[in-house]
Design a protein around this motif. Structure first.
Motif, PDB file in Angstrom:
ATOM      1  N   LEU A 136       0.819  -1.204   0.000  1.00 36.22           N
ATOM      2  CA  LEU A 136       0.000   0.000   0.000  1.00 36.22           C
ATOM      3  C   LEU A 136       0.857   1.261   0.000  1.00 36.22           C
ATOM      4  N   PRO A 137       0.335   2.342  -0.588  1.00 33.90           N
ATOM      5  CA  PRO A 137       1.107   3.589  -0.638  1.00 33.90           C
ATOM      6  C   PRO A 137       1.173   4.253   0.740  1.00 33.90           C
ATOM      7  N   GLU A 138       2.178   5.082   0.935  1.00 31.65           N
ATOM      8  CA  GLU A 138       2.347   5.836   2.186  1.00 31.65           C
ATOM      9  C   GLU A 138       2.466   7.323   1.863  1.00 31.65           C
ATOM     10  N   PRO A 139       2.003   8.177   2.768  1.00 31.14           N
ATOM     11  CA  PRO A 139       1.318   7.859   4.021  1.00 31.14           C
ATOM     12  C   PRO A 139      -0.171   7.599   3.785  1.00 31.14           C
ATOM     13  N   LEU A 140      -0.717   6.619   4.474  1.00 34.99           N
ATOM     14  CA  LEU A 140      -2.142   6.341   4.365  1.00 34.99           C
ATOM     15  C   LEU A 140      -2.948   7.387   5.143  1.00 34.99           C
ATOM     16  N   HIS A 141      -4.147   7.664   4.649  1.00 31.18           N
ATOM     17  CA  HIS A 141      -5.094   8.542   5.348  1.00 31.18           C
ATOM     18  C   HIS A 141      -5.404   7.912   6.710  1.00 31.18           C
ATOM     19  N   PRO A 142      -5.528   8.718   7.772  1.00 30.20           N
ATOM     20  CA  PRO A 142      -5.824   8.163   9.104  1.00 30.20           C
ATOM     21  C   PRO A 142      -7.069   7.273   9.141  1.00 30.20           C
ATOM     22  N   GLY A 143      -8.088   7.605   8.347  1.00 31.74           N
ATOM     23  CA  GLY A 143      -9.298   6.794   8.307  1.00 31.74           C
ATOM     24  C   GLY A 143      -9.051   5.413   7.714  1.00 31.74           C
ATOM     25  N   ILE A 144      -8.197   5.344   6.703  1.00 28.92           N
ATOM     26  CA  ILE A 144      -7.850   4.048   6.104  1.00 28.92           C
ATOM     27  C   ILE A 144      -7.034   3.228   7.112  1.00 28.92           C
ATOM     28  N   LYS A 145      -6.088   3.875   7.791  1.00 27.05           N
ATOM     29  CA  LYS A 145      -5.303   3.174   8.816  1.00 27.05           C
ATOM     30  C   LYS A 145      -6.214   2.570   9.878  1.00 27.05           C
ATOM     31  N   GLU A 146      -7.213   3.349  10.306  1.00 29.35           N
ATOM     32  CA  GLU A 146      -8.157   2.891  11.328  1.00 29.35           C
ATOM     33  C   GLU A 146      -8.933   1.678  10.813  1.00 29.35           C
ATOM     34  N   MET A 147      -9.428   1.765   9.577  1.00 25.70           N
ATOM     35  CA  MET A 147     -10.182   0.671   8.973  1.00 25.70           C
ATOM     36  C   MET A 147      -9.329  -0.585   8.876  1.00 25.70           C
ATOM     37  N   LEU A 148      -8.043  -0.427   8.513  1.00 28.51           N
ATOM     38  CA  LEU A 148      -7.174  -1.590   8.318  1.00 28.51           C
ATOM     39  C   LEU A 148      -6.825  -2.299   9.620  1.00 28.51           C
ATOM     40  N   LYS A 149      -7.138  -1.673  10.752  1.00 28.98           N
ATOM     41  CA  LYS A 149      -6.957  -2.365  12.030  1.00 28.98           C
ATOM     42  C   LYS A 149      -7.959  -3.499  12.181  1.00 28.98           C
ATOM     43  N   VAL A 150      -9.100  -3.390  11.487  1.00 28.89           N
ATOM     44  CA  VAL A 150     -10.144  -4.422  11.622  1.00 28.89           C
ATOM     45  C   VAL A 150     -10.504  -5.099  10.303  1.00 28.89           C
ATOM     46  N   VAL A 151     -10.094  -4.514   9.181  1.00 25.27           N
ATOM     47  CA  VAL A 151     -10.426  -5.074   7.855  1.00 25.27           C
ATOM     48  C   VAL A 151      -9.142  -5.534   7.179  1.00 25.27           C
ATOM     49  N   LYS A 152      -9.128  -6.797   6.769  1.00 21.26           N
ATOM     50  CA  LYS A 152      -7.962  -7.340   6.074  1.00 21.26           C
ATOM     51  C   LYS A 152      -8.218  -7.266   4.572  1.00 21.26           C
ATOM     52  N   LEU A 153      -7.343  -6.526   3.860  1.00 20.19           N
ATOM     53  CA  LEU A 153      -7.447  -6.490   2.407  1.00 20.19           C
ATOM     54  C   LEU A 153      -6.841  -7.760   1.861  1.00 20.19           C
ATOM     55  N   THR A 154      -7.522  -8.363   0.868  1.00 27.30           N
ATOM     56  CA  THR A 154      -7.020  -9.616   0.294  1.00 27.30           C
ATOM     57  C   THR A 154      -6.835  -9.472  -1.188  1.00 27.30           C
TER      58      THR A 154
END
Length: 131
Positions: A113-131
């Motif tokens: 994934l690209p950096e820096p991620l938006h804070p909202g995306i970071k928050e989502m990725l704590k509970v959602v696994k992209l596959t």
């Protein structure tokens, strides 16, 4: 939409079924969290459903009007702020026609994934696994 100090918004991270890659956009200098990488999204207008808002934002920010299958994956709520996160699947990767809100885009693998991620995306990725 705003009502009694509430702010409701929604966004979508687009995934191509054909390439198995995700579409991220880099936010422009004149929006909140500038130069971070995010999905498409924004405020839910009065009378709109969450899904209608996402479809409208996709058209406004990406020029995308083709079919997209939406799946709700995460809702962030803090005080009067609520943000509905969706994954939107499309068949082919496409070239978004970006508006003033975003300055660049990239299709990338879930593990790159690209950096820096938006804070909202970071928050989502704590509970959602992209596959």
């Amino acid at each position: 939409h705003k009502k009694d100090g509430e702010f409701k918004a929604a966004g979508v991270l687009i995934k191509s079924l054909q390439s198995n890659r995700y579409l991220f956009v880099q936010r422009g200098d004149h929006v909140k969290q500038p130069r971070t990488w995010a999905g498409f999204g924004g405020e839910i207008d009065p009378g709109e459903t969450v899904e209608e808002a996402i479809i409208r934002e996709l058209e406004e920010e990406a020029g995308y009007t083709n079919a997209v299958k939406l799946k709700k994956v995460y809702t962030f709520a803090n005080g009067g702020f609520t943000y509905h996160n969706y994954i939107g699947t499309v068949w082919h990767e496409f070239e978004p026609k970006l508006n003033w809100e975003n300055m660049a885009y990239i299709w990338c693998d879930a593990n790159d994934l690209p950096e820096p991620l938006h804070p909202g995306i970071k928050e989502m990725l704590k509970v959602v696994k992209l596959t």
